[in-house]
Scaffold this motif. Sequence first.
Motif, PDB file in Angstrom:
ATOM      1  N   TYR A 198      10.480  77.640 141.736  1.00  0.00           N
ATOM      2  CA  TYR A 198      11.476  75.862 142.210  1.00  0.00           C
ATOM      3  C   TYR A 198      10.218  75.943 143.321  1.00  0.00           C
ATOM      4  N   SER A 199       9.904  76.286 144.204  1.00  0.00           N
ATOM      5  CA  SER A 199       9.484  76.616 145.912  1.00  0.00           C
ATOM      6  C   SER A 199       7.243  76.630 145.291  1.00  0.00           C
ATOM      7  N   ASP A 229      11.849  66.959 145.148  1.00  0.00           N
ATOM      8  CA  ASP A 229      11.357  66.453 146.191  1.00  0.00           C
ATOM      9  C   ASP A 229      13.105  65.935 146.718  1.00  0.00           C
ATOM     10  N   THR A 248      15.824  66.169 144.707  1.00  0.00           N
ATOM     11  CA  THR A 248      16.888  66.786 144.210  1.00  0.00           C
ATOM     12  C   THR A 248      16.988  67.781 145.187  1.00  0.00           C
ATOM     13  N   GLN A 249      15.742  68.776 145.648  1.00  0.00           N
ATOM     14  CA  GLN A 249      15.903  70.024 146.569  1.00  0.00           C
ATOM     15  C   GLN A 249      16.013  70.388 145.858  1.00  0.00           C
ATOM     16  N   LYS A 276      16.575  74.323 144.343  1.00  0.00           N
ATOM     17  CA  LYS A 276      16.651  75.645 143.509  1.00  0.00           C
ATOM     18  C   LYS A 276      16.651  76.289 142.358  1.00  0.00           C
TER      19      LYS A 276
END
Length: 697
Positions: free
Chosen positions: A252-253, A267, A269-270, A272
């Motif tokens: 996810y990053s 961006d 929802t942030q 992970k």
Amino acid sequence: MQYRADTINLQNGTIEEKREEIKNYFLQTYELDEKLFDLLKDKKSIYEQPNRLRHPLIFYYGHTATFFINKLMLSKLINKRINKHFESIFAIGVDEMSWDDLNSENYLWPNFEEVKEYRLKVKNLVLELIDTLEFSLPINWNSPMWIILMGIEHENIHIETSSVLLRELDISHLVEDETFSYCKEYLNTYPKNELIKVQEGEVVLQKDRQNPIYYGWDNEFSYHKAYIKEFFASKYLVSNGEFLEFVQDGGYSKLKYFSKEGREWLDFTQAKMPTFWIKKEDKYYLRQINKIVPLPLNYPVDINVYEAEAFCKYKSEKLGFEVRLPSEDEYYRLYDYTKANTKKANIGLKYFNQTPVDKYAFDDFYDVVGNVWQWSITPTYPFDGFETHPIYDDFTTPTFDDRHALIKGGSFISLGNEILKSARYAFRKHFFQHAGFRYVKSNNEYRTKLNDNVYETDELISQYCEFHYGDEFFNVKNFAKNSVEILKPYLKEIKTIKALDLGCSVGRSSFELAKTFDEVMGIDFSANFINVGVKLKKYESLTYKVRVEGEIFEDKTISLKDLNLDEVKNKVEFMQGDACNLKEIYSNYDLVFCSNLIDRLYYPQKFLDDIPNRVNKDGLLVIISPYTWLEEYTPKTNWLGGFIKDNKEVKTFDTLKNNLDKNYKLLDLIDIPFVIKETSRKFQHTVSQMSIWKKVK
């Protein structure tokens, strides 16, 4: 409890047997929808909004009943509403369209008991109709019983989408009672996935509107054929365990795995990890609809398209060759290859949750049908010969864009039409819908792009685009523009803050009014029509096809810039609405402009009773119409004119005058001609009458 999973066969049996079958099918669906909301501990929770892009739950509790009434009214199977207010506020707001009004300040939601009582009244009405409607077999989409089935299948969809909303709701609001059956084969291991060959073959889909075997939505009909070369598909749906590898590798990053739209979603929802996963003290758990369990690594993962696409890029990197989501046609080929219709599956509420990815075998594959929906790489597009159903013209066409993707195969909670191979449902790519995926290695061509600003299929929309934005013919000025120009001298005497363009069609008059007014609201019953205005606001241009002759068409383009309308577009908003049952928020206008509308309404007197109250004092009400009364639009008993009564001619304008004289002053009557082009050599020439009324009381 066992539920009927399949939909009704429209051909077999007798009329009375079919009535009984449809009645039982309706009762199961209607009661199952209510049973779902019984999972709420406290009925106050029904006012919660689990997803800020959705209405509160109370909307969906009322919406499915309202749908029956609104469609029965539109099809003229009933002529009286049960609750005008409910049938307005619960009508629209499901797919995050720009015309979905999600502003909670615009609603005063009724209490739960009132809505429950309303649902009971609707239920009794539908049961009476099932017992009394005259119909023949086979039931086709021109049959009155088709509308009943439409309401049932619509409710089946909402049983599923409401279950997703409950899953998004904080679990403290839900009971954990095992009202339904659950599969508890939870493991912290998972089968290793592999790619298996799918032999080449032909895909054919064909559904006849006049002689269907099962109910279908508009996008399923007509004919589709494709030849699919040999490809490889994953043996299993991607499991939580397989997807956990991606999460633990920091997937996810790593933005390289995500598309542009996927990065925007990320961006926003942030995120992970998948939205239904919960992490506590380095341990993962899974949120089911009304339970939280340790993450079963052997169950399929629930994700959206952006996450599925990112995983496929990650997996491709690991495998050393490209894998991707399957196309719609590749799914059909896999379905045929495994004879999926003959296999058992986790579908139709056998369980109230998912099951292990290796539980239901389809020859060498698993879960070709059921467990979770399977995202495809294919956007919604129309088959050749596509037509919208006149009673639900906005089921599919608003999804003909690049922001929706087709899902295939059904989930554990899918019922009725949803479980058919022919079902073509599309959801926005960031949605969560008990949906997972499998991946394929394939050299087959596939469709990934649907030009968002092109109407490829709907000739009526194209005809109206030409009428509103196209050329002038026979020295007759453009009707939408000319009507506003003729009105302008009368606008100098009034405030020009807010205008309502009611029956705005594809939007030209709304844009023209914005040259004078600070705010213009364009409302039309047809979502397909207002979608033209919506897309013009977004893209400033739109291409459509006009018939030249026979099967020959010409592409034409609308450009707001060329029409000098680009600078006013942000003053215009478009909403879907029923002119005979408008929401209360549409009020306090300096101008209400109704063009070629009144003789197309199913109950024009209700419109006349209501619309004058939405105009400010000293404001204007403008009604334009050729007074072409037709029973296909308006039952004859509801005509405002054009008939003989008590040996006297009743004309529409006289009825308007009788209705408006008390509070309005007639300023002028003006004839306005217009021409509609059907082909290069066939035109309609009509003259409408504009009556301009000033509110004096």
